[in-house]
Motif scaffolding. Sequence first.
Motif, mmCIF file in Angstrom:
data_model
loop_
_atom_site.group_PDB
_atom_site.id
_atom_site.type_symbol
_atom_site.label_atom_id
_atom_site.label_comp_id
_atom_site.label_asym_id
_atom_site.label_seq_id
_atom_site.Cartn_x
_atom_site.Cartn_y
_atom_site.Cartn_z
ATOM 1 N N PRO A 1 0.837 -1.210 0.000
ATOM 2 C CA PRO A 1 0.000 0.000 0.000
ATOM 3 C C PRO A 1 0.865 1.250 0.000
ATOM 4 O O PRO A 1 1.879 1.311 0.693
ATOM 5 C CB PRO A 1 -0.793 -0.141 1.295
ATOM 6 N N GLY A 2 0.446 2.222 -0.823
ATOM 7 C CA GLY A 2 1.220 3.441 -0.973
ATOM 8 C C GLY A 2 2.226 3.392 -2.108
ATOM 9 O O GLY A 2 2.796 4.431 -2.456
ATOM 10 N N SER B 1 3.635 2.396 -6.131
ATOM 11 C CA SER B 1 3.269 2.870 -7.474
ATOM 12 C C SER B 1 3.558 1.800 -8.521
ATOM 13 O O SER B 1 4.461 0.977 -8.352
ATOM 14 C CB SER B 1 4.068 4.131 -7.823
ATOM 15 N N ARG C 1 -4.917 10.076 -7.956
ATOM 16 C CA ARG C 1 -3.874 9.051 -7.730
ATOM 17 C C ARG C 1 -3.380 8.433 -9.026
ATOM 18 O O ARG C 1 -2.212 8.062 -9.131
ATOM 19 C CB ARG C 1 -4.409 7.940 -6.825
ATOM 20 N N ASN D 1 -0.395 5.759 -8.529
ATOM 21 C CA ASN D 1 0.317 6.135 -7.310
ATOM 22 C C ASN D 1 -0.565 5.923 -6.090
ATOM 23 O O ASN D 1 -1.788 5.827 -6.196
ATOM 24 C CB ASN D 1 0.742 7.601 -7.378
ATOM 25 N N ASP D 2 0.068 5.866 -4.931
ATOM 26 C CA ASP D 2 -0.653 5.709 -3.677
ATOM 27 C C ASP D 2 -1.637 4.541 -3.754
ATOM 28 O O ASP D 2 -2.832 4.687 -3.421
ATOM 29 C CB ASP D 2 -1.382 7.007 -3.319
ATOM 30 N N ARG E 1 -3.822 1.269 -3.179
ATOM 31 C CA ARG E 1 -4.567 0.763 -2.028
ATOM 32 C C ARG E 1 -4.949 -0.692 -2.270
ATOM 33 O O ARG E 1 -5.038 -1.119 -3.437
ATOM 34 C CB ARG E 1 -5.825 1.601 -1.831
#
Length: 130
Positions: free
Chosen positions: A14-15, A17, A68, A85-86, A88
């Motif tokens: 998580p977080g 890319s 994101r 990106n980011d 989840r």
Amino acid sequence: QLEFAESGGGSVQPGGSLRLSCTAKGFTSEWYTMGWYHQAPGKEREGISCISGKEGSSTYYEDSVKGRFTISRDNANNAIYLQMNDLRPEDSGVYYCLAVGLAVGCDKYVLYGATGSKHWGEGTRVTVSA
């Protein structure tokens, strides 16, 4: 025959890319609105982003990915990309690209209208977990 080859998926925390790529084969995608779709485990495939033809001046993002993800296109290479990106856990699943249509604009309705296409590729799998 419209064909699509998706790549760039993988496993990330998580977080993290990822950058997905899609190469269109058998036709020139330059003038097509192109879309990215996401199929989460056990759920239907849904459109998450699209980019209009030629210069890609119009883009659309589904609310859950807005801010994101970034869609882009490279007409010289008959390709589109999705910078993610980011990430989840709920972003996990298989991602597909598709030529949505010619001169159709770019919004959620255009993406939904193309879901009955018979030209889906194999997709690329993304797994987001700790």
